[in-house]
Write a protein that holds these residues in place. Structure first.
Motif, mmCIF file in Angstrom:
data_model
loop_
_atom_site.group_PDB
_atom_site.id
_atom_site.type_symbol
_atom_site.label_atom_id
_atom_site.label_comp_id
_atom_site.label_asym_id
_atom_site.label_seq_id
_atom_site.Cartn_x
_atom_site.Cartn_y
_atom_site.Cartn_z
ATOM 1 N N HIS A 62 0.818 -1.221 0.000
ATOM 2 C CA HIS A 62 0.000 0.000 0.000
ATOM 3 C C HIS A 62 0.850 1.269 0.000
ATOM 4 N N GLU A 65 0.781 1.632 -3.721
ATOM 5 C CA GLU A 65 -0.571 1.704 -4.292
ATOM 6 C C GLU A 65 -1.564 1.741 -3.131
ATOM 7 N N ASN A 67 -4.613 1.421 -2.778
ATOM 8 C CA ASN A 67 -5.895 0.895 -3.252
ATOM 9 C C ASN A 67 -5.729 -0.606 -3.433
ATOM 10 N N HIS A 68 -6.728 -1.240 -3.972
ATOM 11 C CA HIS A 68 -6.651 -2.673 -4.273
ATOM 12 C C HIS A 68 -6.794 -2.908 -5.777
ATOM 13 N N SER A 69 -6.124 -2.095 -6.545
ATOM 14 C CA SER A 69 -6.148 -2.195 -8.002
ATOM 15 C C SER A 69 -5.297 -3.372 -8.472
#
Length: 94
Positions: A62, A65, A67-69
């Motif tokens: 994280h 990123e 997010n959980h893309s």
């Protein structure tokens, strides 16, 4: 130990964990702040090491990123290739 996992995965990702906090988290196994603070639920001590390693890899990813893309999951996979198995196993402890 979580500190060793953080050093290992931080190095692999090229990120810096500013602080590690171990505390009771009622609804999550871990969290990551934009300030680089990783929090882990103390109950991970009772989980298999591979599950705790997955949570650390997840939270450190994280830092790249928030997010959980698909890009996030690629980061997780790059440092913990068997993350899907550990993720399923983690749900058993939830």
């Amino acid at each position: 130990d979580a500190s060793a996992l953080i050093r290992k995965y931080s190095s692999q990702l090229g990120v810096e964990c500013k602080s590690l906090r171990v505390k009771e988290m009622s609804k999550r196994w871990g969290s990551c702040s934009t300030a680089g603070i990783i929090s882990l639920d103390w109950r991970l001590v009772f989980a298999p090491k591979r599950v705790a390693a997955y949570v650390v890899a997840h939270e450190l990813s994280h830092l790249l990123e928030m997010n959980h893309s698909p890009a996030f999951w690629q980061q997780v996979k790059s440092i913990y290739p068997d993350y899907l198995t550990a993720r399923k196993e983690l749900k058993q402890y939830g």
